[in-house]
Design an enzyme around this catalytic site. Structure first.
Site, PDB file in Angstrom:
ATOM      1  CE  LYS A  52      -4.207  -3.970 -44.029  1.00  0.00           C
ATOM      2  NZ  LYS A  52      -4.110  -4.345 -45.450  1.00  0.00           N
ATOM      3  CG  HIS A  75      -4.276   0.293 -41.254  1.00  0.00           C
ATOM      4  ND1 HIS A  75      -5.099   1.395 -41.348  1.00  0.00           N
ATOM      5  CD2 HIS A  75      -4.048   0.110 -39.926  1.00  0.00           C
ATOM      6  CE1 HIS A  75      -5.375   1.850 -40.135  1.00  0.00           C
ATOM      7  NE2 HIS A  75      -4.748   1.091 -39.250  1.00  0.00           N
ATOM      8  CB  ALA A  99      -6.804  -2.262 -32.234  1.00  0.00           C
ATOM      9  CG  HIS A 100      -4.353   0.042 -35.750  1.00  0.00           C
ATOM     10  ND1 HIS A 100      -4.793   1.052 -36.561  1.00  0.00           N
ATOM     11  CD2 HIS A 100      -4.494   0.513 -34.491  1.00  0.00           C
ATOM     12  CE1 HIS A 100      -5.165   2.081 -35.839  1.00  0.00           C
ATOM     13  NE2 HIS A 100      -4.994   1.779 -34.577  1.00  0.00           N
ATOM     14  CB  SER A 101       0.335  -0.993 -34.246  1.00  0.00           C
ATOM     15  OG  SER A 101       0.273  -0.560 -35.592  1.00  0.00           O
TER      16      SER A 101
END
Length: 351
Positions: A215, A195, A236-238
């Site tokens: 991230k 990430h 969560a991510h994105s």
């Protein structure tokens, strides 16, 4: 702080009915009314309760009412009550300065009137905006930007390269910018997806305690302007959240989900990955949204899997009728068995 009803009415743009020279020094909730206080009462039952109490005066909405107690009438009583909370109980002001135990990295820029508390770590290249407050035991990573008038409470961790806006509040033990939970199963093992992204928290956001915002794999995870996030939330991510979302406790939002503006997540909502949620959607408590779903603007969703409210209610009513339906089917089956037995007997008699 003592204030007359006249002064209070001027503060909240209200009108006094009764003696406007009466003074009060405290506010009371309707379920614990203190003698001599100002109490906010909404609804006929609560107003009667306040009238029969030792409150000095009652804050109410507009409308014709006769009362034995002085009243302050306002257009929006709850908004007025919030203003009075700030008036009677102003937040503690922290004097600016850097505590001697703080660790400040190279090329860190501190704005005007900043407070940096005990054992705070700010890594190199980070920028802290004017009038911001960093309370004790906070870790700010490398190259982080924090805007003006932002308050960060103890034990918060903000990873490298994250961007925090102005007028943001982040409560204790929250983590911003940790790695997303991304793995792929290759050659018999879970291979971690690196990430390299960051998190953007826009202006006027509030984030509760013990919340985690991961991230992005690449680019940014975004929390839109004015969004309010409760304690114990996982983003969560994105993920990209629109403006003025409300996210209640125990909600989890999986990777690459996007939301519009003014979306409400009630408590314990679970949203799978790659979901798109349009503006003004409401997700009821414990709603579960499967992957790749598209939730339509202004719709209320309930249940697991998520369904529009009317459909979900019909489904739930149908489920509740299953025991009766099973009982009826059993009774009909027994009756059919009796009829078949009689028919078999008659058939044998004919033979």
């Amino acid at each position: 702080m003592n204030s007359s009803l006249r002064d209070i009415a001027n503060l909240v743009q209200g009108m006094v009915i009764g003696n406007d020279a009466i003074t009060v020094s405290t506010l009371s909730p309707i379920d614990n009314i203190l003698p001599g206080s100002l109490v906010f009462a909404e609804g006929e039952d609560n107003i009667k309760l306040a009238e029969n109490s030792e409150a000095a005066a009652i804050l109410i909405g507009q409308g014709t009412i006769d009362s034995p107690k002085p009243l302050i009438q306002v257009k929006n009583p709850f908004k007025a009550f919030i203003a009075l909370l700030n008036h009677f109980y102003p937040p503690r002001r922290i004097s600016p300065g850097v505590h001697p135990t703080a660790v400040i990295g190279a090329e860190v820029q501190l704005g005007d009137e900043v407070y940096v508390g005990p054992f705070v770590v700010i890594e190199s290249g980070s920028i802290i905006g004017n009038h911001s407050v960093l309370k004790s035991h906070i870790h700010i990573g490398h190259n982080v930007v924090i805007g003006d008038h932002t308050t960060i409470h103890p034990q918060v961790t903000i990873y490298d390269n994250c961007r925090i806006g102005s007028n943001v509040t982040i409560h204790a033990s929250t983590v911003i910018g940790s790695d997303g939970f991304g793995y792929t199963f290759v050659d018999g093992q879970h291979l971690k997806v690196p990430h390299s992204g960051y998190v953007v928290i826009e202006n006027n956001v509030e984030i509760g305690a013990n919340t985690a915002i991961d991230k992005a794999t690449l680019g940014a995870t975004v929390v839109g302007e004015g969004t309010k996030i409760d304690n114990l939330v996982q983003i969560a991510h994105s993920v990209k959240l629109g403006k003025h979302n409300i996210i209640c406790a125990f909600t989890g939002i999986a990777g690459s989900t996007t939301t519009g503006n003014n979306v409400i997540f009630a408590a314990n909502v679970g949203v799978s990955d790659h979901v798109h949620i349009e503006d003004e959607v409401i997700l009821g408590a414990r709603t579960g949204v499967p992957p790749h779903k598209h939730l339509k603007k202004g719709t209320v969703y309930l249940g697991n899997p998520a369904k529009p409210k009317d459909v979900a209610i019909k489904h739930e009513l149908s489920v509740n009728r299953i025991p009766l339906i099973r009982k009826n089917i059993k009774s009909l089956t027994e009756q059919v068995a009796v009829i078949n037995k009689k028919l078999d007997i008659k058939a044998k008699e004919v033979e």
